[in-house]
Design a protein around this motif. Sequence first.
Motif, PDB file in Angstrom:
ATOM      1  N   SER A  13       0.827  -1.208   0.000  1.00  0.00           N
ATOM      2  CA  SER A  13       0.000   0.000   0.000  1.00  0.00           C
ATOM      3  C   SER A  13       0.870   1.270   0.000  1.00  0.00           C
ATOM      4  N   THR A  33      11.968  -3.398  -3.887  1.00  0.00           N
ATOM      5  CA  THR A  33      11.991  -4.746  -3.302  1.00  0.00           C
ATOM      6  C   THR A  33      10.562  -5.183  -2.976  1.00  0.00           C
ATOM      7  N   LYS A  36       7.266 -11.385  -2.393  1.00  0.00           N
ATOM      8  CA  LYS A  36       7.045 -12.404  -3.422  1.00  0.00           C
ATOM      9  C   LYS A  36       6.135 -11.967  -4.570  1.00  0.00           C
ATOM     10  N   ASN A  37       5.674 -10.746  -4.543  1.00  0.00           N
ATOM     11  CA  ASN A  37       4.674 -10.309  -5.514  1.00  0.00           C
ATOM     12  C   ASN A  37       5.315  -9.957  -6.857  1.00  0.00           C
ATOM     13  N   LYS A 122       6.929   1.362  10.937  1.00  0.00           N
ATOM     14  CA  LYS A 122       7.002   1.778  12.339  1.00  0.00           C
ATOM     15  C   LYS A 122       7.654   0.709  13.205  1.00  0.00           C
ATOM     16  N   GLY A 202      -2.481  -2.162   4.071  1.00  0.00           N
ATOM     17  CA  GLY A 202      -2.151  -3.585   4.079  1.00  0.00           C
ATOM     18  C   GLY A 202      -2.902  -4.306   5.199  1.00  0.00           C
TER      19      GLY A 202
HETATM   20  P1  NDP Z   1       1.579  -4.037   2.747  1.00  0.00           P
HETATM   21  O1  NDP Z   1       1.300  -5.363   3.325  1.00  0.00           O
HETATM   22  O2  NDP Z   1       0.571  -3.432   1.822  1.00  0.00           O
HETATM   23  O3  NDP Z   1       2.987  -4.071   1.971  1.00  0.00           O
HETATM   24  C1  NDP Z   1       4.136  -4.592   2.566  1.00  0.00           C
HETATM   25  C2  NDP Z   1       5.300  -4.612   1.597  1.00  0.00           C
HETATM   26  O4  NDP Z   1       6.407  -5.266   2.236  1.00  0.00           O
HETATM   27  C3  NDP Z   1       5.042  -5.398   0.319  1.00  0.00           C
HETATM   28  O5  NDP Z   1       5.831  -4.861  -0.711  1.00  0.00           O
HETATM   29  C4  NDP Z   1       5.512  -6.804   0.696  1.00  0.00           C
HETATM   30  O6  NDP Z   1       5.854  -7.586  -0.442  1.00  0.00           O
HETATM   31  C5  NDP Z   1       6.743  -6.480   1.525  1.00  0.00           C
HETATM   32  N1  NDP Z   1       7.031  -7.504   2.529  1.00  0.00           N
HETATM   33  C6  NDP Z   1       6.143  -8.240   3.246  1.00  0.00           C
HETATM   34  N2  NDP Z   1       6.778  -9.064   4.088  1.00  0.00           N
HETATM   35  C7  NDP Z   1       8.102  -8.856   3.904  1.00  0.00           C
HETATM   36  C8  NDP Z   1       9.279  -9.432   4.461  1.00  0.00           C
HETATM   37  N3  NDP Z   1       9.218 -10.364   5.412  1.00  0.00           N
HETATM   38  N4  NDP Z   1      10.487  -8.995   4.029  1.00  0.00           N
HETATM   39  C9  NDP Z   1      10.553  -8.050   3.079  1.00  0.00           C
HETATM   40  N5  NDP Z   1       9.487  -7.471   2.494  1.00  0.00           N
HETATM   41  C10 NDP Z   1       8.276  -7.868   2.914  1.00  0.00           C
HETATM   42  O7  NDP Z   1       1.863  -3.053   3.975  1.00  0.00           O
HETATM   43  P2  NDP Z   1       1.588  -1.491   4.084  1.00  0.00           P
HETATM   44  O8  NDP Z   1       2.082  -0.776   2.876  1.00  0.00           O
HETATM   45  O9  NDP Z   1       0.198  -1.260   4.535  1.00  0.00           O
HETATM   46  O10 NDP Z   1       2.503  -1.116   5.335  1.00  0.00           O
HETATM   47  C11 NDP Z   1       3.898  -1.013   5.238  1.00  0.00           C
HETATM   48  C12 NDP Z   1       4.431  -0.370   6.515  1.00  0.00           C
HETATM   49  O11 NDP Z   1       3.942   0.978   6.587  1.00  0.00           O
HETATM   50  C13 NDP Z   1       3.952  -1.049   7.804  1.00  0.00           C
HETATM   51  O12 NDP Z   1       4.963  -0.971   8.764  1.00  0.00           O
HETATM   52  C14 NDP Z   1       2.762  -0.214   8.234  1.00  0.00           C
HETATM   53  O13 NDP Z   1       2.550  -0.261   9.630  1.00  0.00           O
HETATM   54  C15 NDP Z   1       3.207   1.179   7.797  1.00  0.00           C
HETATM   55  N6  NDP Z   1       2.132   2.115   7.536  1.00  0.00           N
HETATM   56  C16 NDP Z   1       1.214   1.848   6.547  1.00  0.00           C
HETATM   57  C17 NDP Z   1       0.178   2.725   6.272  1.00  0.00           C
HETATM   58  C18 NDP Z   1      -0.766   2.467   5.145  1.00  0.00           C
HETATM   59  O14 NDP Z   1      -1.583   3.346   4.846  1.00  0.00           O
HETATM   60  N7  NDP Z   1      -0.723   1.342   4.482  1.00  0.00           N
HETATM   61  C19 NDP Z   1       0.015   3.937   7.077  1.00  0.00           C
HETATM   62  C20 NDP Z   1       1.049   4.160   8.043  1.00  0.00           C
HETATM   63  C21 NDP Z   1       2.062   3.270   8.267  1.00  0.00           C
HETATM   64  P3  NDP Z   1       4.738  -8.552  -1.150  1.00  0.00           P
HETATM   65  O15 NDP Z   1       3.788  -7.615  -1.851  1.00  0.00           O
HETATM   66  O16 NDP Z   1       5.532  -9.379  -2.070  1.00  0.00           O
HETATM   67  O17 NDP Z   1       4.085  -9.316  -0.044  1.00  0.00           O
END
Ligand code: NDP
Length: 380
Positions: A13, A33, A36-37, A122, A202
Amino acid sequence: MTKNIAILGSTGSIGTQTLDVARMHNIKVSALTANKNIDILEQQIREFKPHLVCITEEEYASRLKAAVSDVDVKITSGISGMKEAAQLENVDTVVNAVVGAAGLLPTMYAIEAKKNIALANKETLVAGGGVVTEAVKRHNVTLYPVDSEHSAIFQCLQGCSANSLKKIILTASGGAFFGKTKNDLKNVTVEQALQHPNWNMGAKITIDSATMMNKGLEVIEASWLFNMPEDQIDVLIHRESIIHSMIQLKDNAVIAQLGTADMRIPIQYALTYPQRLPSPVKELDLSDIAKLTFAKPDNDTFQCLDICRKALRKGGLYPAVANAANEAAVELFLKQKISFGDISEIVGNTVEKFRGSEQECSLEAILSTDMEIRKQILNQ
Ligand code: NDP
Ligand code: MG
């Protein structure tokens, strides 16, 4: 202003919204990065032409390589690939949009390579606040908050001296189950917990919002970012998510940051600071919204916020333990192996039972504790 970025977690997201901002302001994207997507990564590679891409799950790397064999891009995998992405030459800012404590080590790699960090992840600060803050100082880099509340506070603080700050007021939407009782929450489904009233995020953070763990994690995050003790960080339920947070100064003046609930504002501010540039985000029309409401959090029904406060007061490894327990519990809930109410039980019991250092700890101690706690809960 940032000119060249690496995005860790580009398929999520925050990652995809960061690419919107990069597209709009012609910010070069040198590394991407994902876990797995590979389908979304392929589209991103074709549009943004990064120099380096890492897929952390190694088994997907050969499929991605085959899919983009006609493109000039280096494909890497695993934690070594993540390190390369976080430290890539010519990149000035690393956007950390990975979910979970998996983001901590890449943040450290980026700081060591003297990159500024735009931090959405965070959990980096929750698990590793002490080591990260120390490394930021030692390497003389800047950590820009992306989380909307922390960006709001950062924006409110522009023009105020840090020593005039009395209190931080974090606003919280209250998540999917605001107003429900413990009894109501007994049989809620994963689908219901994934319905956030105002933000499309997410899965993990959406569940964290429903349990109020997200606000607990944010209290810890704010404490590290703004050097504030736990008892000077208030939480206020504000269902409309229009005020993204506030600061109260020593003279009791309160400054708030408002805007449409759209993460592209805080993402863009982190990348263009100190500039304010045009954005595609909808203008705020307060006459249309008409009413802003506020309430105290219900800490009896939603216990995660207080568990995090307690972990923060204890210090040392305790916040990392609360975070790891929560990540494991949310994983089990999403797989329908435990109930919604079990999440706060597991987090609370794990923190309660933990006997470990309350002093500042090394990165190695944090990572091994994180792994140990996760294993314990997932293997139960
Ligand atoms: P998502 O689940 O939408 O995306 C996570 C991303 O990280 C994807 O690119 C995913 O790849 C990758 N990922 C998942 N697991 C791993 C891993 N073990 N190692 C490396 N990469 C990984 O999360 P969000 O974008 O919602 O959130 C991301 C961060 O931002 C979180 O810490 C969240 O708390 C914070 N945040 C998010 C907000 C939001 O509006 N979404 C608002 C404020 C903070 P793949 O797609 O391949 O699974
Ligand atoms: Mg937030």
